[in-house]
Design a protein around this motif. Structure first.
Motif, PDB file in Angstrom:
ATOM      1  N   PHE A 158       0.842  -1.028  -0.039  1.00 30.97           N
ATOM      2  CA  PHE A 158      -0.297   0.132  -0.145  1.00 30.97           C
ATOM      3  C   PHE A 158       0.831   1.348  -0.565  1.00 30.97           C
ATOM      4  O   PHE A 158       0.267   2.507  -0.059  1.00 30.97           O
ATOM      5  CB  PHE A 158      -0.861  -0.013   1.539  1.00 30.97           C
ATOM      6  CG  PHE A 158      -1.861  -1.298   1.625  1.00 30.97           C
ATOM      7  CD1 PHE A 158      -2.995  -0.995   0.956  1.00 30.97           C
ATOM      8  CD2 PHE A 158      -2.139  -1.938   1.629  1.00 30.97           C
ATOM      9  CE1 PHE A 158      -4.287  -1.707   0.732  1.00 30.97           C
ATOM     10  CE2 PHE A 158      -3.290  -2.925   1.893  1.00 30.97           C
ATOM     11  CZ  PHE A 158      -4.031  -2.918   0.933  1.00 30.97           C
ATOM     12  N   ILE A 159       2.340   1.205   0.361  1.00 33.40           N
ATOM     13  CA  ILE A 159       2.868   2.318   0.474  1.00 33.40           C
ATOM     14  C   ILE A 159       3.982   2.311  -0.435  1.00 33.40           C
ATOM     15  O   ILE A 159       4.178   1.026  -1.344  1.00 33.40           O
ATOM     16  CB  ILE A 159       3.876   2.254   1.921  1.00 33.40           C
ATOM     17  CG1 ILE A 159       4.475   1.492   2.259  1.00 33.40           C
ATOM     18  CG2 ILE A 159       2.895   3.261   2.320  1.00 33.40           C
ATOM     19  CD1 ILE A 159       5.025   1.690   3.587  1.00 33.40           C
ATOM     20  N   SER A 160       4.001   3.263  -1.120  1.00 35.76           N
ATOM     21  CA  SER A 160       5.213   3.279  -2.024  1.00 35.76           C
ATOM     22  C   SER A 160       6.353   4.488  -1.421  1.00 35.76           C
ATOM     23  O   SER A 160       6.818   5.113  -0.196  1.00 35.76           O
ATOM     24  CB  SER A 160       4.997   4.728  -2.814  1.00 35.76           C
ATOM     25  OG  SER A 160       4.827   5.944  -2.774  1.00 35.76           O
ATOM     26  N   PRO A 161       7.810   4.266  -1.925  1.00 34.05           N
ATOM     27  CA  PRO A 161       9.168   4.928  -1.189  1.00 34.05           C
ATOM     28  C   PRO A 161       9.061   6.374  -1.385  1.00 34.05           C
ATOM     29  O   PRO A 161       9.408   7.001  -0.575  1.00 34.05           O
ATOM     30  CB  PRO A 161      10.669   4.169  -2.683  1.00 34.05           C
ATOM     31  CG  PRO A 161       9.804   3.387  -3.724  1.00 34.05           C
ATOM     32  CD  PRO A 161       8.191   3.399  -3.387  1.00 34.05           C
ATOM     33  N   THR A 162       8.067   6.856  -2.369  1.00 36.61           N
ATOM     34  CA  THR A 162       7.935   8.226  -1.879  1.00 36.61           C
ATOM     35  C   THR A 162       6.949   9.338  -0.869  1.00 36.61           C
ATOM     36  O   THR A 162       6.895  10.128  -0.357  1.00 36.61           O
ATOM     37  CB  THR A 162       7.731   9.086  -2.664  1.00 36.61           C
ATOM     38  OG1 THR A 162       6.100   8.120  -3.475  1.00 36.61           O
ATOM     39  CG2 THR A 162       8.762   8.735  -4.454  1.00 36.61           C
ATOM     40  N   ASP A 163       6.256   7.812  -0.013  1.00 31.99           N
ATOM     41  CA  ASP A 163       4.861   8.049   1.242  1.00 31.99           C
ATOM     42  C   ASP A 163       6.374   8.683   2.129  1.00 31.99           C
ATOM     43  O   ASP A 163       6.771   7.888   2.462  1.00 31.99           O
ATOM     44  CB  ASP A 163       4.164   6.310   1.275  1.00 31.99           C
ATOM     45  CG  ASP A 163       3.586   6.656   0.198  1.00 31.99           C
ATOM     46  OD1 ASP A 163       2.831   7.305  -0.744  1.00 31.99           O
ATOM     47  OD2 ASP A 163       3.078   5.069  -0.363  1.00 31.99           O
ATOM     48  N   GLY A 164       5.649   9.391   3.030  1.00 28.95           N
ATOM     49  CA  GLY A 164       6.461  10.099   3.597  1.00 28.95           C
ATOM     50  C   GLY A 164       6.046   9.020   5.355  1.00 28.95           C
ATOM     51  O   GLY A 164       5.224   8.302   5.296  1.00 28.95           O
ATOM     52  N   PHE A 165       6.221   9.884   6.213  1.00 25.19           N
ATOM     53  CA  PHE A 165       6.401   8.641   7.824  1.00 25.19           C
ATOM     54  C   PHE A 165       5.294   8.710   7.910  1.00 25.19           C
ATOM     55  O   PHE A 165       5.199   7.741   8.511  1.00 25.19           O
ATOM     56  CB  PHE A 165       7.289   9.671   8.644  1.00 25.19           C
ATOM     57  CG  PHE A 165       7.246   9.023  10.149  1.00 25.19           C
ATOM     58  CD1 PHE A 165       8.078   8.186  10.122  1.00 25.19           C
ATOM     59  CD2 PHE A 165       6.310   9.328  11.445  1.00 25.19           C
ATOM     60  CE1 PHE A 165       8.522   7.811  11.636  1.00 25.19           C
ATOM     61  CE2 PHE A 165       6.457   8.377  11.866  1.00 25.19           C
ATOM     62  CZ  PHE A 165       7.784   7.641  12.907  1.00 25.19           C
ATOM     63  N   ALA A 166       4.015   9.457   7.886  1.00 26.34           N
ATOM     64  CA  ALA A 166       2.736   9.347   8.653  1.00 26.34           C
ATOM     65  C   ALA A 166       2.122   8.374   7.975  1.00 26.34           C
ATOM     66  O   ALA A 166       1.328   7.203   8.126  1.00 26.34           O
ATOM     67  CB  ALA A 166       1.883  10.180   8.528  1.00 26.34           C
ATOM     68  N   ALA A 167       1.901   8.158   6.175  1.00 28.61           N
ATOM     69  CA  ALA A 167       1.580   6.879   5.744  1.00 28.61           C
ATOM     70  C   ALA A 167       2.200   6.067   6.097  1.00 28.61           C
ATOM     71  O   ALA A 167       1.347   4.831   6.047  1.00 28.61           O
ATOM     72  CB  ALA A 167       1.775   7.398   4.187  1.00 28.61           C
ATOM     73  N   LEU A 222      -2.077   0.167  11.482  1.00 30.30           N
ATOM     74  CA  LEU A 222      -3.529  -0.468  10.705  1.00 30.30           C
ATOM     75  C   LEU A 222      -3.687  -1.941  10.605  1.00 30.30           C
ATOM     76  O   LEU A 222      -4.405  -2.831  11.494  1.00 30.30           O
ATOM     77  CB  LEU A 222      -3.711  -0.292   9.276  1.00 30.30           C
ATOM     78  CG  LEU A 222      -5.120  -0.555   9.353  1.00 30.30           C
ATOM     79  CD1 LEU A 222      -6.341  -0.457  10.240  1.00 30.30           C
ATOM     80  CD2 LEU A 222      -4.920   0.191   7.773  1.00 30.30           C
ATOM     81  N   PHE A 223      -2.362  -2.836   9.905  1.00 34.14           N
ATOM     82  CA  PHE A 223      -2.642  -4.122   9.644  1.00 34.14           C
ATOM     83  C   PHE A 223      -1.854  -4.632  11.185  1.00 34.14           C
ATOM     84  O   PHE A 223      -2.067  -5.595  10.645  1.00 34.14           O
ATOM     85  CB  PHE A 223      -1.605  -3.998   8.898  1.00 34.14           C
ATOM     86  CG  PHE A 223      -1.914  -4.044   7.371  1.00 34.14           C
ATOM     87  CD1 PHE A 223      -3.261  -4.233   6.961  1.00 34.14           C
ATOM     88  CD2 PHE A 223      -1.792  -3.103   6.846  1.00 34.14           C
ATOM     89  CE1 PHE A 223      -3.762  -4.220   5.737  1.00 34.14           C
ATOM     90  CE2 PHE A 223      -1.672  -2.608   5.585  1.00 34.14           C
ATOM     91  CZ  PHE A 223      -3.596  -3.051   4.927  1.00 34.14           C
ATOM     92  N   THR A 224      -1.307  -4.661  11.776  1.00 31.03           N
ATOM     93  CA  THR A 224      -0.560  -4.693  12.912  1.00 31.03           C
ATOM     94  C   THR A 224      -1.321  -5.242  13.990  1.00 31.03           C
ATOM     95  O   THR A 224      -1.633  -6.387  14.385  1.00 31.03           O
ATOM     96  CB  THR A 224       1.236  -4.152  13.088  1.00 31.03           C
ATOM     97  OG1 THR A 224       1.966  -4.201  12.916  1.00 31.03           O
ATOM     98  CG2 THR A 224       1.340  -4.550  15.152  1.00 31.03           C
TER      99      THR A 224
END
Length: 171
Positions: A79-88, A95-97
Protein backbone atom coordinates in the motif's frame (compact mmCIF):
# COMPACT_ATOMS: atom_id res chain seq x y z
CA UNK A 1 16.52 7.01 3.15
CA UNK A 2 17.48 9.22 6.06
CA UNK A 3 17.47 7.58 9.48
CA UNK A 4 14.25 8.38 11.34
CA UNK A 5 14.81 9.49 14.96
CA UNK A 6 11.27 8.46 15.92
CA UNK A 7 12.03 4.80 15.20
CA UNK A 8 14.63 2.36 16.52
CA UNK A 9 18.01 2.35 14.77
CA UNK A 10 19.23 -1.10 15.82
CA UNK A 11 18.09 -4.36 17.36
CA UNK A 12 18.55 -3.25 20.96
CA UNK A 13 16.48 -0.12 20.36
CA UNK A 14 13.95 -2.21 18.43
CA UNK A 15 13.56 -4.50 21.41
CA UNK A 16 13.01 -1.50 23.72
CA UNK A 17 10.54 0.07 21.28
CA UNK A 18 8.63 -3.21 20.93
CA UNK A 19 8.69 -3.80 24.68
CA UNK A 20 7.16 -0.37 25.33
CA UNK A 21 4.41 -0.95 22.77
CA UNK A 22 3.65 -4.51 23.88
CA UNK A 23 3.67 -3.63 27.58
CA UNK A 24 1.28 -0.71 27.19
CA UNK A 25 -0.94 -2.64 24.76
CA UNK A 26 -1.20 -5.66 27.05
CA UNK A 27 -1.88 -3.49 30.09
CA UNK A 28 -4.58 -1.48 28.36
CA UNK A 29 -6.30 -4.11 26.21
CA UNK A 30 -5.80 -6.98 28.65
CA UNK A 31 -7.22 -4.95 31.51
CA UNK A 32 -10.20 -3.74 29.49
CA UNK A 33 -11.06 -7.26 28.32
CA UNK A 34 -10.70 -8.83 31.76
CA UNK A 35 -12.86 -6.15 33.37
CA UNK A 36 -15.51 -6.50 30.66
CA UNK A 37 -15.48 -10.30 31.00
CA UNK A 38 -15.90 -10.06 34.78
CA UNK A 39 -18.53 -7.33 34.56
CA UNK A 40 -16.73 -5.21 37.15
CA UNK A 41 -13.35 -4.41 38.62
CA UNK A 42 -12.75 -5.95 42.02
CA UNK A 43 -9.89 -7.56 43.92
CA UNK A 44 -10.48 -10.98 42.26
CA UNK A 45 -10.18 -9.37 38.81
CA UNK A 46 -7.07 -7.50 39.96
CA UNK A 47 -5.49 -10.76 41.13
CA UNK A 48 -6.40 -12.47 37.86
CA UNK A 49 -4.80 -9.57 36.00
CA UNK A 50 -1.60 -9.85 38.05
CA UNK A 51 -1.30 -13.51 37.06
CA UNK A 52 -2.61 -13.38 33.49
CA UNK A 53 -1.11 -10.17 32.09
CA UNK A 54 2.54 -11.31 32.37
CA UNK A 55 1.65 -14.55 30.54
CA UNK A 56 -0.18 -12.60 27.86
CA UNK A 57 2.79 -10.22 27.61
CA UNK A 58 5.12 -13.15 26.85
CA UNK A 59 2.72 -14.50 24.23
CA UNK A 60 2.48 -11.10 22.52
CA UNK A 61 6.27 -10.57 22.68
CA UNK A 62 6.64 -13.83 20.73
CA UNK A 63 3.73 -13.51 18.28
CA UNK A 64 4.18 -9.88 17.25
CA UNK A 65 7.78 -9.89 15.99
CA UNK A 66 7.79 -13.45 14.65
CA UNK A 67 4.48 -13.46 12.81
CA UNK A 68 2.11 -10.50 12.95
CA UNK A 69 4.74 -7.75 12.62
CA UNK A 70 6.30 -9.42 9.58
CA UNK A 71 2.91 -9.97 7.98
CA UNK A 72 1.92 -6.35 8.69
CA UNK A 73 5.18 -5.14 7.13
CA UNK A 74 4.57 -7.27 4.02
CA UNK A 75 0.97 -6.12 3.60
CA UNK A 76 1.92 -2.48 4.30
CA UNK A 77 4.51 -2.64 1.53
CA UNK A 78 1.67 -3.30 -0.94
CA UNK A 79 0.00 0.00 0.00
CA UNK A 80 2.96 2.37 0.35
CA UNK A 81 5.60 3.58 -2.06
CA UNK A 82 9.15 4.77 -1.42
CA UNK A 83 7.99 8.37 -1.80
CA UNK A 84 5.32 8.09 0.90
CA UNK A 85 6.00 9.95 4.12
CA UNK A 86 6.48 8.81 7.66
CA UNK A 87 2.81 9.23 8.64
CA UNK A 88 1.57 7.02 5.78
CA UNK A 89 4.09 4.31 6.59
CA UNK A 90 3.22 4.35 10.30
CA UNK A 91 -0.51 4.46 9.59
CA UNK A 92 -0.47 1.37 7.37
CA UNK A 93 1.91 -0.56 9.60
CA UNK A 94 -0.16 0.26 12.71
CA UNK A 95 -3.43 -0.60 10.96
CA UNK A 96 -2.25 -4.02 9.80
CA UNK A 97 -0.44 -4.83 13.03
CA UNK A 98 -3.53 -3.97 15.09
CA UNK A 99 -5.72 -5.91 12.68
CA UNK A 100 -3.57 -9.03 13.08
CA UNK A 101 -2.89 -8.71 16.80
CA UNK A 102 -6.51 -7.92 17.72
CA UNK A 103 -7.71 -10.89 15.66
CA UNK A 104 -5.13 -13.27 17.12
CA UNK A 105 -5.31 -12.06 20.71
CA UNK A 106 -9.11 -12.05 20.74
CA UNK A 107 -8.96 -15.77 19.94
CA UNK A 108 -6.12 -16.49 22.37
CA UNK A 109 -7.66 -14.35 25.11
CA UNK A 110 -10.99 -16.13 24.85
CA UNK A 111 -9.34 -19.55 24.96
CA UNK A 112 -7.15 -18.39 27.86
CA UNK A 113 -10.17 -17.08 29.80
CA UNK A 114 -12.93 -19.50 28.82
CA UNK A 115 -11.26 -22.51 27.27
CA UNK A 116 -12.07 -23.76 23.78
CA UNK A 117 -15.80 -24.29 23.50
CA UNK A 118 -18.74 -24.18 21.15
CA UNK A 119 -19.23 -20.55 22.21
CA UNK A 120 -15.71 -19.49 21.18
CA UNK A 121 -16.83 -18.35 17.71
CA UNK A 122 -19.71 -16.31 19.18
CA UNK A 123 -17.38 -14.74 21.75
CA UNK A 124 -14.96 -13.83 18.94
CA UNK A 125 -17.68 -12.27 16.76
CA UNK A 126 -18.85 -10.17 19.71
CA UNK A 127 -15.42 -9.16 21.05
CA UNK A 128 -13.18 -8.68 18.02
CA UNK A 129 -14.74 -5.52 16.52
CA UNK A 130 -14.54 -3.80 19.91
CA UNK A 131 -10.98 -5.02 20.47
CA UNK A 132 -9.89 -3.89 17.01
CA UNK A 133 -11.35 -0.40 17.36
CA UNK A 134 -10.09 0.13 20.91
CA UNK A 135 -6.61 -1.18 20.09
CA UNK A 136 -6.43 0.96 16.93
CA UNK A 137 -7.41 4.04 18.93
CA UNK A 138 -4.97 3.41 21.80
CA UNK A 139 -2.12 2.43 19.45
CA UNK A 140 -2.64 5.44 17.20
CA UNK A 141 -3.27 8.10 19.83
CA UNK A 142 -1.32 7.02 22.93
CA UNK A 143 0.90 3.95 22.70
CA UNK A 144 2.76 4.40 19.41
CA UNK A 145 3.28 8.17 19.90
CA UNK A 146 4.65 7.49 23.39
CA UNK A 147 7.08 4.83 22.07
CA UNK A 148 8.24 7.22 19.32
CA UNK A 149 8.67 10.00 21.92
CA UNK A 150 10.94 7.68 23.93
CA UNK A 151 12.99 6.98 20.79
CA UNK A 152 13.34 10.71 20.02
CA UNK A 153 14.50 11.45 23.57
CA UNK A 154 16.88 8.49 23.58
CA UNK A 155 18.40 9.49 20.22
CA UNK A 156 18.77 13.10 21.36
CA UNK A 157 20.64 11.92 24.46
CA UNK A 158 22.85 9.68 22.32
CA UNK A 159 23.58 12.56 19.91
CA UNK A 160 24.43 14.87 22.82
CA UNK A 161 26.75 12.25 24.32
CA UNK A 162 28.46 11.71 20.94
CA UNK A 163 28.91 15.48 20.49
CA UNK A 164 30.48 15.79 23.94
CA UNK A 165 32.78 12.85 23.20
CA UNK A 166 33.80 14.42 19.88
CA UNK A 167 34.54 17.76 21.60
CA UNK A 168 36.68 15.99 24.20
CA UNK A 169 38.61 14.12 21.51
CA UNK A 170 39.16 17.26 19.45
CA UNK A 171 40.28 19.34 22.41
Amino acid sequence: MQQENRLPKNGKEGFLYGTIIVTLSVLVMGSINMIIAAGEFNKDVAMTMLVALPVIWVIVMIIEPLAIGRLAEFISSKFISPTDGFAARIMFHTLFTVLGMSFTMTIIGDIFGNGLSADSFTHFINAWPRNFLLALFFESVIIQPFARFVMVKMHAAQDKKAAIQTNIENA
